[in-house]
Design an enzyme around this catalytic site. Structure first.
Site, PDB file in Angstrom:
ATOM      1  N   TRP A 199      -5.530  13.560  -0.122  1.00 51.90           N
ATOM      2  CA  TRP A 199      -5.448  12.466   0.931  1.00 51.90           C
ATOM      3  C   TRP A 199      -5.802  12.990   2.210  1.00 51.90           C
ATOM      4  O   TRP A 199      -5.222  14.239   2.408  1.00 51.90           O
ATOM      5  CB  TRP A 199      -3.731  12.156   0.527  1.00 51.90           C
ATOM      6  CG  TRP A 199      -3.861  11.490  -0.669  1.00 51.90           C
ATOM      7  CD1 TRP A 199      -2.774  12.059  -1.619  1.00 51.90           C
ATOM      8  CD2 TRP A 199      -4.014  10.238  -1.211  1.00 51.90           C
ATOM      9  NE1 TRP A 199      -2.769  11.202  -3.027  1.00 51.90           N
ATOM     10  CE2 TRP A 199      -3.484  10.081  -2.529  1.00 51.90           C
ATOM     11  CE3 TRP A 199      -4.907   9.338  -0.900  1.00 51.90           C
ATOM     12  CZ2 TRP A 199      -3.896   8.882  -3.515  1.00 51.90           C
ATOM     13  CZ3 TRP A 199      -5.261   7.972  -1.672  1.00 51.90           C
ATOM     14  CH2 TRP A 199      -4.650   8.237  -2.879  1.00 51.90           C
ATOM     15  N   TRP A 215       3.474 -10.543 -14.886  1.00 50.98           N
ATOM     16  CA  TRP A 215       3.322  -9.111 -13.851  1.00 50.98           C
ATOM     17  C   TRP A 215       4.553  -8.698 -13.461  1.00 50.98           C
ATOM     18  O   TRP A 215       4.697  -7.421 -13.600  1.00 50.98           O
ATOM     19  CB  TRP A 215       2.289  -9.403 -12.886  1.00 50.98           C
ATOM     20  CG  TRP A 215       1.071  -9.427 -13.281  1.00 50.98           C
ATOM     21  CD1 TRP A 215      -0.062 -10.426 -13.546  1.00 50.98           C
ATOM     22  CD2 TRP A 215       0.196  -8.119 -13.530  1.00 50.98           C
ATOM     23  NE1 TRP A 215      -1.098  -9.903 -13.572  1.00 50.98           N
ATOM     24  CE2 TRP A 215      -1.021  -8.774 -14.011  1.00 50.98           C
ATOM     25  CE3 TRP A 215       0.545  -7.099 -13.483  1.00 50.98           C
ATOM     26  CZ2 TRP A 215      -2.007  -7.717 -14.344  1.00 50.98           C
ATOM     27  CZ3 TRP A 215      -0.454  -5.631 -13.833  1.00 50.98           C
ATOM     28  CH2 TRP A 215      -1.748  -6.356 -14.199  1.00 50.98           C
ATOM     29  N   TRP A 257       1.177  -1.041  -5.968  1.00 54.01           N
ATOM     30  CA  TRP A 257       0.470   0.109  -5.082  1.00 54.01           C
ATOM     31  C   TRP A 257      -0.298   0.988  -6.085  1.00 54.01           C
ATOM     32  O   TRP A 257      -1.344   1.371  -5.786  1.00 54.01           O
ATOM     33  CB  TRP A 257       1.388   0.946  -4.153  1.00 54.01           C
ATOM     34  CG  TRP A 257       1.641   0.031  -3.107  1.00 54.01           C
ATOM     35  CD1 TRP A 257       2.612  -0.626  -2.589  1.00 54.01           C
ATOM     36  CD2 TRP A 257       0.890   0.412  -1.888  1.00 54.01           C
ATOM     37  NE1 TRP A 257       2.534  -1.176  -1.378  1.00 54.01           N
ATOM     38  CE2 TRP A 257       1.396  -0.667  -0.536  1.00 54.01           C
ATOM     39  CE3 TRP A 257      -0.344   1.123  -1.435  1.00 54.01           C
ATOM     40  CZ2 TRP A 257       0.670  -0.649   0.445  1.00 54.01           C
ATOM     41  CZ3 TRP A 257      -0.884   0.669  -0.260  1.00 54.01           C
ATOM     42  CH2 TRP A 257      -0.379   0.106   0.829  1.00 54.01           C
ATOM     43  N   GLU A 278       1.769 -14.638 -13.886  1.00 52.15           N
ATOM     44  CA  GLU A 278       2.189 -13.872 -12.636  1.00 52.15           C
ATOM     45  C   GLU A 278       3.795 -13.541 -12.571  1.00 52.15           C
ATOM     46  O   GLU A 278       3.913 -12.394 -12.310  1.00 52.15           O
ATOM     47  CB  GLU A 278       2.015 -15.018 -11.280  1.00 52.15           C
ATOM     48  CG  GLU A 278       0.438 -15.181 -11.348  1.00 52.15           C
ATOM     49  CD  GLU A 278      -0.239 -13.895 -10.862  1.00 52.15           C
ATOM     50  OE1 GLU A 278       0.062 -12.952 -10.294  1.00 52.15           O
ATOM     51  OE2 GLU A 278      -1.684 -14.056 -11.420  1.00 52.15           O
ATOM     52  N   TRP A 301      -0.837   6.609  -1.336  1.00 49.75           N
ATOM     53  CA  TRP A 301      -0.361   5.131  -1.626  1.00 49.75           C
ATOM     54  C   TRP A 301       1.136   5.012  -1.469  1.00 49.75           C
ATOM     55  O   TRP A 301       1.832   3.967  -1.102  1.00 49.75           O
ATOM     56  CB  TRP A 301      -0.587   4.630  -3.154  1.00 49.75           C
ATOM     57  CG  TRP A 301      -0.019   5.452  -4.128  1.00 49.75           C
ATOM     58  CD1 TRP A 301      -0.757   6.339  -5.024  1.00 49.75           C
ATOM     59  CD2 TRP A 301       1.189   5.338  -4.669  1.00 49.75           C
ATOM     60  NE1 TRP A 301      -0.036   7.235  -5.912  1.00 49.75           N
ATOM     61  CE2 TRP A 301       1.237   6.526  -5.679  1.00 49.75           C
ATOM     62  CE3 TRP A 301       2.357   4.625  -4.607  1.00 49.75           C
ATOM     63  CZ2 TRP A 301       2.473   6.722  -6.535  1.00 49.75           C
ATOM     64  CZ3 TRP A 301       3.398   5.132  -5.302  1.00 49.75           C
ATOM     65  CH2 TRP A 301       3.297   5.828  -6.283  1.00 49.75           C
ATOM     66  N   ASN A 311      -0.436 -12.306  -1.344  1.00 45.86           N
ATOM     67  CA  ASN A 311      -0.702 -11.319  -2.533  1.00 45.86           C
ATOM     68  C   ASN A 311      -1.983 -10.848  -2.227  1.00 45.86           C
ATOM     69  O   ASN A 311      -2.287  -9.525  -2.455  1.00 45.86           O
ATOM     70  CB  ASN A 311      -0.655 -11.957  -3.924  1.00 45.86           C
ATOM     71  CG  ASN A 311      -0.988 -11.042  -5.107  1.00 45.86           C
ATOM     72  OD1 ASN A 311      -0.323 -10.078  -5.025  1.00 45.86           O
ATOM     73  ND2 ASN A 311      -2.107 -11.487  -5.764  1.00 45.86           N
TER      74      ASN A 311
END
Ligand code: FAD
Length: 481
Positions: free
Chosen positions: A310, A282, A386, A279, A363, A345
């Site tokens: 969108w 990440w 995102w 993590e 987004w 998360n």
């Protein structure tokens, strides 16, 4: 003539609001020069990214704590607003400083500012130096065999595993020689970082303790407790199963190297340790992407999404931000964000999927909302995550993986404890219906005191229909590419 080593060194604090494992501060102390600790409030127009309201609250308290730590050692933190280059030039002029040090940042605009300052100060024969420490490895150095940036997480992680171990953290200096004459400082209160009317951050202070000591305590608590079982438990939002260190990392109240080091040789299951380290990686990967793709916060990584249709319905966006979608797990997450400036998360993934896929809202709208409301708002992790959820990012979840908010809720919050905490109007609902109140018989709703459409909203969209719409929009984009 004054000995040159008596001329001060300026330590420019940025997103490294700590004394521990602070390479710039360490270099300043080693230089033997008297130290001036400085924090500059740069104008947002400098392109360093707008400071969100929640993180402004966190910044205020973090600066206060850093000042206390520095004061305890006999100095003070000098606060100045303005263009960083001008502030530094003026300070060099007024104090006679001959050295300026800072730890690197990786936001594109910030990097451009720093490079200019580095060159200009060096041209003026000021010893200007920058250091690592915000990340475990420099993004410019961890590259594929072909010298290219990584675009996929798994090979990035493997490269991480085979790279030399991250640096061992440096301890905080036990004493610092501060400059006898400290420059004038602005008052932190004049920066108006705290909300006043209304004071929406009231509950933040119950959840978040600022300062590097608090960060270390958080880390120790986690290692002694939730780290065991992390891999299995980390997806359950009602459990205290993750470290909650991201706000501390976001402003550098703790360094990633300090966290990494603390996980070395722990007598715990290697699975839990590796998963936790993954993590952290990440976070590194997100910075790697931002460094090599500076448009990450505002451009689709995958330009096939540039033509995506969108819908961007303003009313729907507002309902999402308020936690009034009619899907309990989504609403609980959005309300946790209001109340704590944080969201688990797993729930971030669910609410993001809902915004982008069920509501077909770009987004970037969600990224902006998170930036304003998360105390851990981070330019790299926020944008990369995102884009990952939207399907437009590097190594992203495929667009057709659309989270079902009811099933996600039932899987990760099976008895509804998380929903009950943040959506109190559903607190008395039977577990069977806690994630699908719209299917509950009238008698069940009545018993729980829920009146759909009055005390709690009906679902704002039908998930199955919304899912079909999302897939159609996606297929149209694919066909046009
Ligand atoms: P732990 O599980 O204890 O993880 C340890 C550390 O690893 C975290 O503190 C964090 O630094 C890092 N980490 C964990 N998961 C991720 C991840 N998916 N991506 C990058 N780093 C990770 N994180 C932020 O720090 N700032 C953000 O603005 C942010 N925005 C996000 C937006 C979306 C849509 C999503 C899905 C995720 C976002 N994340 C962000 C990542 C993640 O949700 C948080 O880092 C995590 O919830 C922090 O909780 P923790 O410290 O208890 O994590």
């Amino acid at each position: 003539m004054a000995d040159d080593t008596e001329k001060p060194v300026i330590v420019w604090f940025r997103k490294d609001l700590r004394l521990d494992d602070n390479h710039a501060l360490n270099a300043a102390c080693q230089s033997g020069r008297p130290v001036i600790g400085l924090y500059i409030r740069e104008p947002e127009t400098a392109g360093t990214g707008p400071l969100g309201a929640a993180q402004a609250w966190w910044l205020h308290h973090s600066l206060e704590r850093l000042d206390s730590s520095i004061t305890a050692l006999g100095g003070r933190l000098v606060l100045t607003s303005g263009n960083a280059f001008e502030v530094l030039s003026n300070l060099i002029e007024s104090t006679g400083a001959r050295m300026v040090v800072w730890n690197r940042r990786y936001e594109p605009a910030g990097m451009a500012i720093d490079l200019r300052i580095l060159r200009e100060l060096q041209r003026r024969q000021v010893d200007a130096r920058d250091f690592g420490g915000q990340l475990l490895h420099e993004p410019s150095k961890l590259l594929t065999k072909a010298g290219q940036p990584y675009r996929v997480y798994t090979p990035f992680w493997r490269a991480f595993e085979s790279a030399p171990e991250p640096h061992r953290p440096l301890d905080a200096p036990s004493s610092i020689k501060f400059a006898a004459h400290q420059p004038r400082s602005e008052h932190l209160s004049s920066w108006k970082l705290l909300p006043v009317k209304p004071d929406w951050a009231g509950e933040f202070a119950e959840v978040w303790e600022p300062g590097e000591e608090a960060a270390r305590a958080k880390l120790d608590d986690f290692l002694d407790g939730a780290m065991q079982g992390y891999k299995e438990q980390r997806d359950f939002p009602a459990k205290q199963a993750t470290s909650m260190l991201s706000p501390y990392l976001a402003l550098g109240l703790i360094s990633p190297a300090r966290i990494w080091e603390a996980t070395r040789g722990l007598p715990l299951s290697p699975d839990d340790i590796i998963h936790f380290r993954k993590e952290l990686v990440w976070r590194e990967f997100s910075y790697h992407l931002l460094y090599h793709f500076p448009k990450l916060p505002y451009c689709n990584w995958n330009d096939r999404f540039d033509g995506f249709s969108w819908q961007n319905d303003a009313k729907q966006f507002r309902l999402w931000t308020r936690g009034q979608t009619g899907y309990p797990i989504v609403d609980a997450g959005m309300r946790q964000l209001w109340r704590h400036g944080f969201m688990h998360n797993r729930v971030r993934m669910i609410v993001a999927s809902f915004l982008v896929k069920d509501l077909l809202i770009d987004w970037r709208r969600g990224e902006g909302w998170f930036r304003d409301t998360l105390i851990d708002a981070d330019p790299a992790s926020n944008a990369a995550s995102w884009q990952w959820v939207a399907g437009s990012g590097a190594d992203a979840a495929p667009f057709f993986r659309i989270f079902n908010p009811v099933l996600q809720g039932e899987k990760f919050d099976p008895d509804g404890a998380y929903v009950r905490e943040f959506v109190p109007e559903l607190a008395k609902l039977e577990s069977k219906y806690i994630h699908r109140p719209f299917e509950a018989p009238a008698s069940v709703l009545e018993k729980a005191g829920v009146r759909l459409g009055e005390t709690y909203p009906e679902p704002m969209v039908d998930h199955a229909t919304a899912r079909d719409g999302a897939l159609k929009a996606y297929n149209a984009t694919k066909a046009a590419a």
